[in-house]
Design a protein around this motif. Structure first.
Motif: not given
Length: 282
Positions: A89, A36-37, A196-197
């Motif tokens: 990702p 995510k980050s 991820r958005d």
């Protein structure tokens, strides 16, 4: 369970799986990017499985470690995580997609070469099988080439949504009393901690016909009674939505967030008996 004392005197207590039956897999801490980050985060690779760390700490708690007392009562627990979440990702960037172009096929060695993160190559034995679920795969001679496929990713995410939704309904009766879309919104929010958005959360919401921003606000009102049973269930769910259940346990008033550790070590070297410099019990 074992413990380790660092050079600055800090004690860490860890609950993690035993090494493999062969006796050769001592486990290893790998520094990987959080899906995510993108922040460097430690994961435990043991018995050909990937685990993330949860950190818990209660007030006024201590550990009795053999003949010694550890004043800091914090606890690390390793819980299984589906490696597809970690690799999404990486594979997304590797295909170099532009617009409607589906992107390029790449070899695993190319995809897993991330500057500053050698830990990804340790996952090579499990990546080929796990990423085949969400990728197009082409064989050219004896070499396999991978390209992430959006439709396969959404299908895989929908399976995660269904399994996590059933887990919530089983473990917490409050979810059975609320609107189905509110439950779905919270499930997507949980999954969103590992996605991820853009594009994945956005594509998943479109597929499920959810307005995540509006529905999550309402779903949060029902989340406070969720219990730690979800975390226990995740460790027993072989190959399912293990990683996604962690955040549900966190919403159940978990004391603190996961503490991020950096660098990679051999787990056998890291967690050894505390030295006799610790205070003896009385």
């Amino acid at each position: 369970m074992n413990w380790w004392e660092s050079s600055d005197g800090e004690i860490r207590v860890l609950i993690a799986p035993d090494k493999g039956t062969s006796g050769t897999d001592a486990g290893q801490l790998l520094s990987l990017r959080h899906p995510k980050s993108g922040i460097a985060t430690n994961y435990l690779y043991i018995n050909e499985g990937l685990h993330e760390f949860q950190w818990f700490k209660k007030s006024y708690a201590s550990w009795f470690l053999g003949e010694y007392v550890c004043e800091d009562g914090s606890l690390y627990i390793s819980t299984p995580i589906d490696p597809v979440f970690i690799m999404l990702p990486i594979f997304e960037d590797a295909r170099m997609k532009k617009g409607i172009d589906p992107g390029k096929f790449r070899q695993l060695d190319e995809i897993l070469y991330i500057d500053g993160y050698p830990g990804y190559h340790h996952l090579l034995p499990v990546i080929e099988e796990s990423m085949g679920v969400v990728c197009e795969v082409k064989d050219v001679g004896s070499t396999k080439f991978f390209r992430l496929d959006d439709s396969k990713v959404i299908a895989w995410l929908c399976e995660k949504v269904d399994r996590l939704k059933q887990t919530l309904l089983t473990l917490d009766k409050n979810y059975t009393a609320q609107d189905d879309k509110h439950t779905l919104a919270e499930v997507v929010s949980i999954l969103g901690d590992y996605l991820r958005d853009k594009p994945w959360v956005e594509l998943l919401c479109n597929h499920l016909r959810l307005n995540l921003q509006d529905l999550t606000r309402k779903a949060d009102d029902h989340s406070s009674s969720t219990t730690d049973n979800v975390l226990q269930s995740s460790a027993q769910d072989n190959g399912g939505a293990e990683s996604t259940n962690k955040k549900t346990a966190k919403t159940a008033r978990q004391g603190k967030k996961v503490k991020i550790e950096t660098d990679s070590h051999n787990i056998k070297d890291m967690f050894t008996r505390a030295t006799r410099s610790r205070t003896k019990t009385t």
